[in-house]
Scaffold this motif. Structure first.
Motif, PDB file in Angstrom:
ATOM      1  N   GLN A  42       0.801  -1.215   0.000  1.00 29.81           N
ATOM      2  CA  GLN A  42       0.000   0.000   0.000  1.00 29.81           C
ATOM      3  C   GLN A  42       0.839   1.272   0.000  1.00 29.81           C
ATOM      4  OE1 GLN A  42      -2.911  -0.244   3.109  1.00 29.81           O
ATOM      5  NE2 GLN A  42      -3.973   1.591   2.426  1.00 29.81           N
ATOM      6  N   LYS A  43       2.042   1.198   0.560  1.00 25.76           N
ATOM      7  CA  LYS A  43       2.881   2.395   0.648  1.00 25.76           C
ATOM      8  C   LYS A  43       3.339   2.860  -0.724  1.00 25.76           C
ATOM      9  CE  LYS A  43       4.376   5.192   3.830  1.00 25.76           C
ATOM     10  NZ  LYS A  43       3.401   5.900   4.700  1.00 25.76           N
ATOM     11  N   THR A  44       3.332   1.979  -1.705  1.00 23.93           N
ATOM     12  CA  THR A  44       3.761   2.352  -3.053  1.00 23.93           C
ATOM     13  C   THR A  44       2.824   3.380  -3.675  1.00 23.93           C
ATOM     14  OG1 THR A  44       4.743   0.168  -3.314  1.00 23.93           O
ATOM     15  CG2 THR A  44       4.322   1.396  -5.326  1.00 23.93           C
ATOM     16  N   ASP A  46       1.032   5.876  -1.947  1.00 20.49           N
ATOM     17  CA  ASP A  46       0.798   6.506  -0.647  1.00 20.49           C
ATOM     18  C   ASP A  46      -0.372   7.485  -0.666  1.00 20.49           C
ATOM     19  OD1 ASP A  46       1.782   6.659   2.106  1.00 20.49           O
ATOM     20  OD2 ASP A  46       2.327   8.738   1.629  1.00 20.49           O
ATOM     21  N   TRP A  68      -1.062  -1.517   5.400  1.00 17.92           N
ATOM     22  CA  TRP A  68      -0.403  -0.781   6.481  1.00 17.92           C
ATOM     23  C   TRP A  68      -1.428  -0.504   7.574  1.00 17.92           C
ATOM     24  CZ3 TRP A  68       4.562   1.738   7.105  1.00 17.92           C
ATOM     25  CH2 TRP A  68       5.521   1.228   6.211  1.00 17.92           C
ATOM     26  N   GLU A 278       7.212  -2.634  -2.877  1.00 19.45           N
ATOM     27  CA  GLU A 278       7.108  -1.627  -1.817  1.00 19.45           C
ATOM     28  C   GLU A 278       8.087  -0.502  -2.124  1.00 19.45           C
ATOM     29  OE1 GLU A 278       6.993  -1.662   3.004  1.00 19.45           O
ATOM     30  OE2 GLU A 278       8.871  -2.317   2.079  1.00 19.45           O
ATOM     31  N   PHE A 280       9.077   3.591  -1.453  1.00 21.58           N
ATOM     32  CA  PHE A 280       8.980   4.890  -0.795  1.00 21.58           C
ATOM     33  C   PHE A 280       9.749   5.874  -1.675  1.00 21.58           C
ATOM     34  CE2 PHE A 280       7.948   3.846   3.792  1.00 21.58           C
ATOM     35  CZ  PHE A 280       7.768   2.497   3.610  1.00 21.58           C
ATOM     36  N   TRP A 285       5.190   8.720  -5.520  1.00 17.42           N
ATOM     37  CA  TRP A 285       3.976   9.104  -4.804  1.00 17.42           C
ATOM     38  C   TRP A 285       3.233  10.247  -5.486  1.00 17.42           C
ATOM     39  CZ3 TRP A 285       6.215   9.147   0.878  1.00 17.42           C
ATOM     40  CH2 TRP A 285       6.429   7.809   1.278  1.00 17.42           C
TER      41      TRP A 285
END
Length: 308
Positions: A42-44, A46, A68, A278, A280, A285
């Motif tokens: 899910q962070k990919t 954001d 997350w 994943e 960051f 984003w």
């Protein structure tokens, strides 16, 4: 127009993010068997809510999602579990637990209780594992070994509850640039030293390409991990690093990691679970979520899936 010409036009129209370069291949469509093990962490994406991430997975034909805790908490774990189940998705992992070393605002007992709650949430979501970030050094503390020992003791203390709820504790070793503030467990070898005295069904490790690609002897350590590999996560090491090193993960193929080599090692070790992307990265984003998912699907089937 022939089929080949139509496909060529679709490729020419697609741009990878965040590079803006033309796509090297067509985007795999829902039902493509090459997507059978691909999970969107899910962070990919954001900027997406949990609802948007679930819907985005379905639209792209991805069968799994890595959740997350914070966005799950916004809607409630029962609601989140229902959305994911009704969408026909599986949860590949829950991020994140851990932070065992005494750094941060919570006491060790409060952190232990929070990790128990995280295990309960993962069980409700049907996740096979809870990813554990070990934690960094408290202010003024310079004793890495002692902090690592505290992390090991905290993992061991969670084993009974992990066995009770049927969720594996997945220790994530982190690149040494994060040793001070996030992860005093810096290598896969160190993570396995913590895991191996504990029941394999309760404690495993995360093989994250960003964190382990550099590790001397990583081939031997992945083979050593074998059935303890609880999660395989992929993203890229890019240079130059941005000012915030936390946001230095890139899209596969944009940097320096040999995904064919690492994926082949993980496969040879016996891992058959989902593969999470994943990332960051501020530029990722900032891109539209649909474009991010289409890019990562293309890069996955090009660079990772052939070696599973």
């Amino acid at each position: 127009m022939t089929t080949d010409e139509a496909v060529g036009q679709r490729i020419d129209a697609a741009l990878d993010v965040p590079s803006g370069s033309p796509a090297r291949m067509d985007t795999p469509r829902p039902g493509d068997p090459r997507l059978a093990r691909l999970s969107l962490n899910q962070k990919t994406v954001d900027g997406w809510s949990l609802r948007e991430a679930v819907d985005g997975c379905v639209a792209a034909g991805l069968p799994a999602i890595g959740t997350w805790r914070e966005p799950v908490a916004e809607v409630g774990v029962e609601t989140a579990a229902r959305w994911i189940r009704d969408a026909g998705l599986r949860v590949s992992s829950v991020c994140r637990g851990g932070f065992f070393t005494g750094a941060g605002d919570l006491s060790r007992s409060e952190r232990h209780d929070d990790n128990r709650r995280a295990l309960d949430e993962a069980a409700t979501l049907g996740a096979p594992c809870l990813v554990l970030v070990p934690g960094g050094l408290p202010a003024g503390d310079r004793d890495l070994r002692a902090a690592r020992d505290r992390a090991a003791a905290a993992v061991e203390a969670l084993v009974p509850h992990a066995l009770e709820v049927g969720v594996r504790l997945a220790i994530e070793p982190m690149h040494p640039i994060f040793a001070a503030d996030r992860g005093v467990v810096s290598t896969l070898a160190q993570a396995l030293d913590i895991a191996e005295p504990l029941p394999a069904e309760a404690v495993g490790v995360v093989v994250d390409t960003f964190h382990v690609w550099w590790e001397p002897g990583v081939e031997d350590q992945i083979a050593r991990a074998g059935g303890r590999i609880a999660s395989y996560q992929v993203c890229e090491w890019i240079t130059p690093l941005p000012p915030d090193a936390l946001l230095s993960r890139g899209m596969m193929g944009d940097g320096h990691i040999d995904f064919a080599h690492l994926t082949s090692l993980v496969t040879a070790a016996g891992y058959t679970g989902d593969v999470e992307v994943e990332i960051f990265n501020a530029d990722v984003w900032a891109a539209p979520g649909r474009d991010v998912v289409e890019t990562l699907a293309r890069r996955y089937v090009e660079l990772v899936e052939p070696h599973l």
